[in-house]
Enzyme design. Structure first.
Site, mmCIF file in Angstrom:
data_model
loop_
_atom_site.group_PDB
_atom_site.id
_atom_site.type_symbol
_atom_site.label_atom_id
_atom_site.label_comp_id
_atom_site.label_asym_id
_atom_site.label_seq_id
_atom_site.Cartn_x
_atom_site.Cartn_y
_atom_site.Cartn_z
ATOM 1 N N ASP A 418 0.821 -1.213 0.000
ATOM 2 C CA ASP A 418 0.000 0.000 0.000
ATOM 3 C C ASP A 418 0.857 1.266 0.000
ATOM 4 O O ASP A 418 2.040 1.234 0.330
ATOM 5 C CB ASP A 418 -0.896 -0.020 1.247
ATOM 6 C CG ASP A 418 -2.165 0.807 1.084
ATOM 7 O OD1 ASP A 418 -2.266 1.570 0.110
ATOM 8 O OD2 ASP A 418 -3.049 0.683 1.947
ATOM 9 N N GLU A 473 -14.112 1.927 0.711
ATOM 10 C CA GLU A 473 -13.468 2.487 1.897
ATOM 11 C C GLU A 473 -13.781 3.977 2.062
ATOM 12 O O GLU A 473 -13.782 4.503 3.174
ATOM 13 C CB GLU A 473 -11.954 2.284 1.816
ATOM 14 C CG GLU A 473 -11.268 3.112 0.727
ATOM 15 C CD GLU A 473 -9.748 2.961 0.761
ATOM 16 O OE1 GLU A 473 -9.265 1.968 1.309
ATOM 17 O OE2 GLU A 473 -9.059 3.852 0.236
#
Length: 668
Positions: A418, A473
Site C-alpha cells: 500500500d 473504503e
C-alpha cells in the site's frame, strides 16, 4: 556542363525525397476502424470508426535528453502491415481465453527507432520501439489526442488536497489515483489539473473512446491534461533525483527533487502502448480485454500455486466484532475468530491489515506484542485459510528479498502492498521488482495505493488485484455529497477497462438515498443490499474482499451464503446491457453455472433480461432482488428460488440505488 547540372539537381532532390510526406494505413480485421499515419515534418495519426472521425491528426513524438526528437523530420526506412490471429490464456480473469486478432503496422525510421500500430476490432494502440543498444535518457514524450469537435468526457482528476488552492503538477504527481468522475466537455477541462487514466470520451452516434495505456515497464505512467482546442496532451512525472522517508506513518519515500528527464532506458526495447478503445455500444467496454492482451506475456512459468479467492477483511469494519468474550482489535484472538469465520464459510483468505507491524518503523520484522503471527498462520493452515499481510511500500521495498523469503517460509500466502501513491519510473520499477520477487517466493500480491492496471496481471499472474479505484473504503469518512451509487455504474465502463479493481464490496449496512452518513467504526454503503451482492458479479476482482464484520455476516446468512460461494475468476463473461453512469448488467460463467449481476444509478428501473445467452437446458435460479421497501430501507431484499430455461425472460425491478444478483445452476 549538363552532367554537372544533373548531379547538382540529384544532390538537392534526393534528400528532399526523404522528407516527402507519406501516409500509411492499417485497418481492423472487420474493416470498421481505420488508422492513417502521416509522416511529414512531424508524425500524426487519424482514427475513424465506421466513417466517424474519432481522433484527427493526433501528434506523437519522443524527445531524448541529447535533443534528438523521434518524430521530427523522420525518414522512413521501411514499413509493413502484418495480420495476426491467436488466442491468449487468461487463467485469472473474466474469461479463460482472450481472442487476439489485429492488423499491425510497423514503421521503421532511420536512426534505429520505430513505431508499431495495432488495430483491433475494438480499438487501436501504438508505441515506440528502439533498436539502439546504448542507454538513453528520455526527456519528454508527446502523446496527443486531438478530437474533431467538443466531445464530452468522463474525467477523473487527481484529487486536490490543498483546500481549494491550485496545486502544481509536481504536487499532483503524489496521489492515490482515486476520485469520482466529472462529466465535462473537452473545452471545459481544467488546465491546472492532471487527469489520471483511464479517461472516457463521448463520440458521435453513441460511440465511446476509452484512453489508457498498457505494458508499462521501466517508464513513468501517463497523465493527460487539457491541450489546445479540443485536444488532450500527455504529462509525465520526472525521474526522482532525491527522496526521503515520510508520508503515511513514514511508510513512503517522498520525492523532494526531480531530474529534467522522465526515464532512463537501457538497450533495445519497446515503450508502453498508448490505447484508444472504441465501443459502438457502452456495454462492450464492460468486458474489454485490450489492456490485458497488449501486456507482455507471463514471466511466471509455474502458476499452479496461484489461488484467487475471497478474503475476510478487518480494516473496513474496524475489527468490530461482538458477542465474544475477548476485546476485539489487532490481536491473536480476533484473527482466530476471523479464521474460524472464513473456515466455516469456505473463504480462502484472511488479511491482517495495517496494525500488525510496529507503527512508524517501516520494518516488517517488528510485530506488535498482541500478535502471535506464527500461531495465527498455523491456525489458518489447519483450517485451509491462508494469511495475507498488509505492508507499506517502503517497509516492503527496503528489504524485499528477506521479507518475502521470511514470510513465505512462515507460510504467509501474500502481501497487500500500500501507499505507493505515485507512478514515476522509480515507482514503476518497484512494482515490477515486487511482482518478480513475490513470484519467486510464491506469494500473491494485491497492490493498493496504486495507479491503474496496465496489464501487469498478465506478465505476473501472482498479482491478482489493484486499487486505483474510489472504492467502498471512502464511505467510512465521505459526506453524502460523494455519490458512490453513480460512481458504481460508471467504473465498469472506464476504470474496469484497465483491469481488476480492489473496490472491497460486501457491506451489510445499506443506506437508501438520504439515509447514508459516514461512521468510521460501523460504516455503511450507499444503495441497497442486493446491489452489494450484485457487485461481486459486476466488478472484476480475482482477490475479492468481504469488507464487513464476520459478526454482521453471521446475522445475514442468506447474503453470506451467496457471497461466500461466488467465484472470483470466470470462464466466460457477457455484457447484457449498460449505459455509462446509468446502469449495467453482466453475466459470467464458471463451469456450468452462470451468475448475473445488475445495478442502477439513483433512478429506479425495470429490467427484462433475455436468458437466451444460456446454453439450452433447465436451471435452478436463486435471485436476490430489491425488496418492496428498499427505496426506504436499503437492506430490504427478497430472495426467490425457481427453475428457468434459456427461453425465459427475467423481469426485475431495481429500486433507486438498487441491484439484483442471480445464480443459475444447471439442472439438465
Amino acid at each position: 556542363m549538363k552532367k554537372i547540372f544533373i548531379i547538382i539537381m540529384l544532390i538537392l532532390v534526393i534528400p528532399a525525397l526523404g522528407y516527402a510526406a507519406k501516409t500509411l494505413t492499417a485497418q481492423s480485421p472487420d474493416g470498421k476502424i481505420i488508422v492513417e499515419v502521416r509522416v511529414d515534418k512531424d508524425i500524426r495519426y487519424t482514427l475513424t470508426h465506421g466513417g466517424d472521425v474519432l481522433l484527427e491528426r493526433s501528434p506523437l513524438s519522443l524527445t531524448l535528453a541529447s535533443g534528438e526528437v523521434w518524430g521530427k523530420d523522420a525518414r522512413i526506412s521501411g514499413s509493413k502491415v502484418t495480420p495476426h490471429s491467436g488466442v491468449i490464456s487468461s487463467p485469472f480473469g473474466i474469461s479463460e481465453t482472450v481472442k487476439d486478432e489485429y492488423n499491425e503496422l510497423t514503421i521503421r525510421f532511420r536512426g534505429d527507432w520505430g513505431l508499431t500500430f495495432r488495430v483491433y476490432n475494438e480499438g487501436m494502440a501504438y508505441r515506440f520501439f528502439s533498436s539502439r543498444k546504448e542507454a538513453l535518457q528520455i526527456q519528454a514524450e508527446e502523446a496527443g489526442f486531438s478530437f474533431p469537435a467538443d466531445f464530452g468526457t468522463y474525467t477523473a482528476y487527481v484529487r486536490n488536497n490543498s483546500n481549494g488552492e491550485k496545486e502544481s503538477f509536481e504536487k499532483q504527481f503524489r496521489n492515490s489515483f482515486e476520485n469520482t468522475y466529472e462529466q465535462v466537455k473537452l473545452s471545459q477541462l481544467d488546465a491546472g489539473r492532471l487527469i489520471f487514466l483511464p479517461l472516457l470520451v463521448e463520440a458521435p452516434n453513441g460511440k465511446k473512446i476509452c484512453i489508457t495505456e498498457a505494458d508499462l515497464e521501466a517508464y513513468p505512467g501517463l497523465y493527460l491534461n487539457k491541450g489546445d482546442g479540443y485536444s488532450l496532451k500527455s504529462v509525465f512525472a520526472g525521474y526522482p533525483k532525491t527522496t526521503e522517508q515520510g508520508g503515511h506513518n513514514r511508510l513512503q519515500q517522498l520525492v523532494r527533487e526531480r531530474e529534467n528527464y522522465i526515464a532512463e532506458v537501457k538497450g533495445a526495447r519497446t515503450f508502453p502502448w498508448r490505447i484508444a478503445i472504441v465501443s459502438a455500444e457502452d456495454k462492450e467496454l464492460a468486458v474489454s480485454d485490450m489492456s490485458y492482451k497488449l501486456a507482455s506475456p507471463s514471466r511466471v512459468d509455474d502458476i499452479s500455486w496461484i489461488k484467487p479467492g475471497k478474503v475476510a477483511w478487518d480494516w473496513w469494519n474496524d475489527w468490530n466484532i461482538y458477542g465474544v468474550d475477548f476485546e476485539s482489535g489487532v490481536n491473536t484472538e480476533t484473527y482466530k475468530y476471523y479464521i474460524d469465520f472464513a473456515y466455516r464459510n469456505g473463504i480462502e483468505y484472511v488479511i491482517l491489515d495495517e496494525g500488525w507491524a510496529v507503527n512508524l518503523q517501516a520494518d516488517l520484522f517488528q510485530v506488535v506484542p498482541s500478535i502471535d503471527l506464527p500461531e495465527i498462520i498455523r491456525y489458518g493452515n489447519e483450517r485451509n485459510v491462508g494469511i495475507i499481510l498488509w505492508a507499506g511500500y517502503w517497509a516492503f521495498d527496503r528489504d524485499m528479498e528477506r521479507v518475502c523469503k521470511h514470510y513465505a517460509d512462515l507460510g504467509v500466502k501474500g502481501f497487500k502492498v500500500d501507499f505507493m501513491d505515485r507512478d514515476d519510473q522509480q515507482m514503476v520499477d518497484f512494482i515490477h521488482r515486487a511482482s518478480q520477487t513475490a513470484a519467486k517466493h510464491r506469494l500473491l500480491l494485491d497492490f493498493h495505493g496504486m495507479y491503474k492496471p496496465a496489464g501487469l496481471q498478465r506478465t505476473y499472474p501472482n498479482v491478482l488485484n489493484f486499487e486505483g479505484v474510489h472504492g467502498l473504503e471512502q464511505l467510512k469518512w465521505s459526506p453524502e455529497s460523494v455519490d458512490m451509487v453513480t460512481y458504481d455504474v460508471t467504473i465498469p465502463f472506464i476504470r474496469m477497462v484497465a483491469g481488476p479493481m480492489d473496490y472491497t464490496q460486501g457491506a451489510m449496512r445499506n443506506a437508501s438515498r438520504g439515509n447514508y452518513r459516514p461512521i468510521n467504526t460501523e460504516p455503511m454503503s450507499q444503495g441497497t443490499r442486493s446491489r452489494q451482492l450484485a457487485l461481486y458479479v459486476v466488478f472484476d476482482s480475482p482477490l475479492n474482499m468481504l469488507c464487513d464484520s464476520p459478526t454482521n455476516y453471521m446475522k445475514e446468512l442468506e447474503s453470506l451464503e451467496f457471497i461466500a460461494q461466488i467465484p472470483t475468476v470466470w470462464d466466460e463473461s457477457v455484457a447484457l446491457n449498460g449505459e455509462v453512469a446509468k446502469y449495467v448488467t453482466l453475466a459470467r460463467r464458471k463451469g456450468n453455472d452462470w451468475y448475473i449481476g445488475g445495478i442502477t444509478g439513483w433512478d429506479e428501473r425495470d429490467m427484462s433480461i433475455d436468458l437466451s445467452f444460456l446454453p439450452q437446458g433447465e436451471y435452478r435460479m436463486t435471485l436476490f432482488r430489491d425488496g418492496a421497501n428498499a427505496h426506504r430501507k436499503g437492506s430490504d431484499y427478497k430472495r426467490e428460488v425457481r427453475n428457468v430455461t434459456s427461453g425465459d425472460n427475467l423481469s426485475v425491478h431495481l429500486a433507486p440505488g438498487g441491484g439484483f444478483a442471480v445464480k443459475l445452476e444447471k439442472i439438465q
